[in-house]
Design a protein around this motif. Structure first.
Motif: not given
Length: 373
Positions: A167-177, A194-206
């Motif tokens: 794995p090298v990067s996240a291509k799509d992150i789609i959140v339904y809430t 800011e409070e969900v995705i960035k808190k758990v997704l490792p920066e190297k995959y963004m």
């Protein structure tokens, strides 16, 4: 690709209720035989199945308490724990099924798989790991009170780009809430990012090419069982490994460990995880098959995708020397008659700490036996 529903998603709520009931039966009688199906829809929870037990469980109370824990506690959600009817249709286990199990045979005919890889610390595929992390964070932050405008229903879909099987990067992150009607789409998107995705997704995959979408279909006010019927066993790929590996032929939740489609899936995961964690392969898929009433497994295979560090036949022999595979032995080996199943119902059955099939007990033994063959 991988998707992860939140615990407030109707299908996951049904799974959670089924496993909460299973745990209660096992608390009262560890030898309870349980096979439950749950349906949730506006104003109603329907529990059906077959149970043989020496214990008594107040099913409506367990159902309502579980619904409350998830957060369906307000009438405006359209599904309220206190106002929801609980209808039950429970019968004793079929005597024919009981006879097949009593001879130490498998409680079901099943094909099962276990998978592991070295992409993450949990030896799970990265896409399903990220999807579960985001959806669980979504639920946790809602239940903490930090996001009172969020409601229980939701789902996360993620796609990850790979190069040379890495794995090298996240291509799509789609959140339904699901959310309150007065929150603006802009505020919701900013908060989730800011409070969900960035808190758990490792920066190297963004990367600059990562696409993040929040509720791309528009408003998501009406959700949960009032908007979509929920039923046990409808999220088996999310429960397992995402699309990286096969899923077995059956669902897990609501079934006691005599059902090999559940217990043997856990053993297969433990085997695959040991192979990867011991350094014998970078990826491992274990496949097993059982026939109802038969006391030994019918088929066994291991796939290492060309990543094995020594002959695959040696890995197979070492696994079968260490891990017991008959249905009764699996239950005893993993100590599966305990009430541990509610914690598996949401955010995946694998890759979680504290579950017996995730323990790495035999790494050195596996390496020693395999290399000595």
């Amino acid at each position: 690709m991988a998707e992860s529903p939140t615990e407030g998603h109707p299908d996951k709520l049904a799974d959670l209720i089924a496993d909460a009931l299973l745990d209660e039966f096992l608390k009262k009688d560890p030898y309870s035989r349980v096979s439950l199906e749950v349906v949730v829809i506006s104003g109603m929870t329907f529990v059906a199945g077959h149970v043989s037990t020496e214990g008594y469980v107040d099913i409506p109370t367990v159902v309502r308490n579980t619904i409350k824990e998830v957060g369906y506690t307000r009438p405006e959600y359209g599904f309220d724990a206190d106002a929801s009817a609980v209808i039950t249709s429970i019968e004793e286990q079929s005597p024919d099924i009981a006879l097949g199990i009593s001879g130490e045979g498998a409680g079901d005919t099943a094909t099962v798989v276990g998978y592991a890889c070295n992409e993450t610390d949990s030896y799970m595929p990265l896409p399903i790991t990220l999807a579960h992390s985001i959806s669980k964070r979504l639920a946790d932050i809602r239940k903490s009170g930090k996001a009172p405008f969020l409601r229980p229903d939701g789902k996360v879909l993620i796609t990850v780009l790979y190069e040379n099987h890495k794995p090298v990067s996240a291509k799509d992150i789609i959140v339904y809430t699901q959310h309150d009607p007065d929150v603006s789409p802009e505020k919701l998107r900013e908060f989730i990012y800011e409070e969900v995705i960035k808190k758990v997704l490792p920066e190297k995959y963004m990367t600059s090419h990562t696409r993040v979408l929040v509720n791309p279909s528009g408003r998501f006010v009406l959700g949960g069982p009032v908007a979509d019927v929920g039923q046990t066993g409808r999220k088996i790929v999310s429960d397992a490994y995402g699309d990286t590996a096969y899923s077995g032929g059956s669902a897990f939740s609501g079934k006691d460990p005599t059902k090999t489609d559940r217990s043997a899936s856990y053993l297969a995961r433990m085997m695959a995880k040991h192979v990867v964690a011991s350094g014998l392969a970078d990826r491992c898929l274990v496949q097993m098959a059982y026939a109802f009433g038969v006391s030994e497994m019918i088929a066994f295979d291991v796939e290492t995708y060309g990543t094995e560090k020594l002959e695959k036949e040696k890995i197979v022999k070492a696994l079968l020397e260490i891990f017991p595979t008959s249905p009764r032995q699996i239950i005893e080996f993993l100590d599966l008659r305990k009430p541990i199943y509610k914690k598996t119902a949401c955010y995946g059955h694998f890759g979680k700490e504290g579950l017996p099939w995730e323990e790495l007990r035999y790494l050195e033994k596996l390496r020693d036996i395999a290399t000595a063959l």
